[in-house]
Design a protein around this motif. Structure first.
Motif, short mmCIF file in Angstrom:
data_model
loop_
_atom_site.label_atom_id
_atom_site.label_comp_id
_atom_site.label_asym_id
_atom_site.label_seq_id
_atom_site.Cartn_x
_atom_site.Cartn_y
_atom_site.Cartn_z
N ARG A 233 27.77 45.81 0.81
CA ARG A 233 29.08 45.73 1.47
C ARG A 233 29.18 46.84 2.51
O ARG A 233 29.87 47.83 2.32
N GLU B 57 32.73 47.94 3.69
CA GLU B 57 33.72 48.33 2.68
C GLU B 57 34.40 49.63 3.10
O GLU B 57 33.78 50.56 3.60
N GLU C 165 37.80 44.83 7.22
CA GLU C 165 36.47 44.43 6.75
C GLU C 165 36.14 42.96 7.04
O GLU C 165 35.06 42.66 7.56
N HIS D 63 27.66 40.00 3.47
CA HIS D 63 28.11 41.39 3.34
C HIS D 63 29.14 41.57 2.23
O HIS D 63 30.12 42.30 2.36
N GLY D 64 28.91 40.88 1.11
CA GLY D 64 29.73 41.08 -0.07
C GLY D 64 31.01 40.28 -0.11
O GLY D 64 31.85 40.51 -0.99
N ARG D 65 31.17 39.32 0.79
CA ARG D 65 32.38 38.49 0.80
C ARG D 65 32.00 37.01 0.91
O ARG D 65 30.94 36.66 1.43
#
Length: 295
Positions: free
Chosen positions: A28, A31, A36, A237-239
């Motif tokens: 992420r 973050e 974001e 990216h973590g989403r």
């Protein structure tokens, strides 16, 4: 051992060893930034857009108050450019990168600030430990400008050069029409050959987002309306980024209401504190099986 071999070994042993730079993966990288999801969207979804950035006060004191612009992509996917008037452009989409995009961008910015205006910026492929975006920028919502082409790269009069004009035309020809939606932040409509999509970078943790989408699936409200289809989703990216297929002949503006209504339904589902029932768990499992390939 011969004297010659001994001398060779001694010279080798005395030579300084080059320190190996370790790559560090950050799932992420954006973050902690106020916007974001928009950083992710500009990195992964949007072909041509820009946004002004603000340097931290200590960098302004050291390098001056130089205007800095975030760009989705720069010529030849360069990480950074400096203009003769001191302006700095930072490219989000680039060829060479490490495992931490935030570290890459911060290093590209610092390298550009250290470079004489108008000169080519050299950026290391693996920057190693060091400042990240939150260390070099004043954080806040991005003021995004969408572009139909990459003319924003160029200084006035640059297109008078036929080679520059030809290069610009080639770059512009690769752009798919993309519109930033107002009904949900970090949601974008785009049109590709024979198809149109809405893609939305959800701001929430993956587990919570999946539960909310599963509730909507059980309720039969996972689409954006008649003629649309929930195509699946991908991670970036973590989403999570859900994707809807839309009729290609319907212009982007006509989907604003549908996107806003879906965002409201999603927020209500997200706020539901109860555990998923059996149908919800099956729907969640089904959503996990509908992972798409990025782009």
């Amino acid at each position: 051992m011969s004297k010659r071999r001994k001398n060779t070994r001694s010279a080798t042993d005395s030579a300084p060893r080059r320190e190996k730079v370790r790559d560090i993966f950050n799932p992420r990288p954006f973050e902690g930034l106020a916007d974001e999801p928009e950083w992710i969207a500009l990195r992964e979804l949007v072909p041509a857009a820009s946004a002004p950035l603000r340097l931290k006060p200590e960098l302004v004191e050291e390098y001056g108050d130089r205007p800095v612009t975030l760009a989705t992509v720069l010529p030849m996917a360069a990480p950074a450019m400096t203009k003769p008037d001191g302006r700095v452009l930072i490219g989000l989409q680039r060829h060479v990168q490490s495992g931490d995009v935030s570290r890459d961008l911060a290093e590209a910015l610092l390298c550009a600030l250290r470079t004489e205006p108008g000169r080519q910026v050299t950026v290391p492929p693996l920057p190693g430990p060091g400042p990240r975006l939150t260390d070099v920028l004043v954080d806040g919502p991005l003021e995004i400008s969408m572009h139909d082409g990459f003319e924003f790269w160029l200084d006035p009069g640059a297109t008078d050069d036929p080679s520059v004009q030809a290069s610009l035309e080639r770059a512009n020809a690769a752009i798919y029409p993309t519109v930033r939606m107002t009904g949900a932040r970090a949601a974008y409509w785009c049109q590709v050959p024979e198809k149109a999509h809405v893609r939305w970078v959800l701001p929430d943790d993956e587990d919570a987002a999946l539960d909310a989408l599963a509730r909507l699936s059980v309720a039969g409200t996972l689409t954006l309306g008649e003629g649309t289809k929930f195509a699946g989703m991908f991670r970036a990216h973590g989403r999570l980024i859900p994707v809807w297929d839309l009729p290609e002949q319907t212009p982007a503006g006509e989907w604003e209401g549908s996107v806003a209504e879906f965002a409201k339904r999603y927020a209500e589902a997200l706020a539901d504190p109860s555990a998923l029932d059996a149908a919800g768990r099956r729907a969640r499992h089904g959503l996990l099986g509908r992972q798409l390939t990025l782009r």
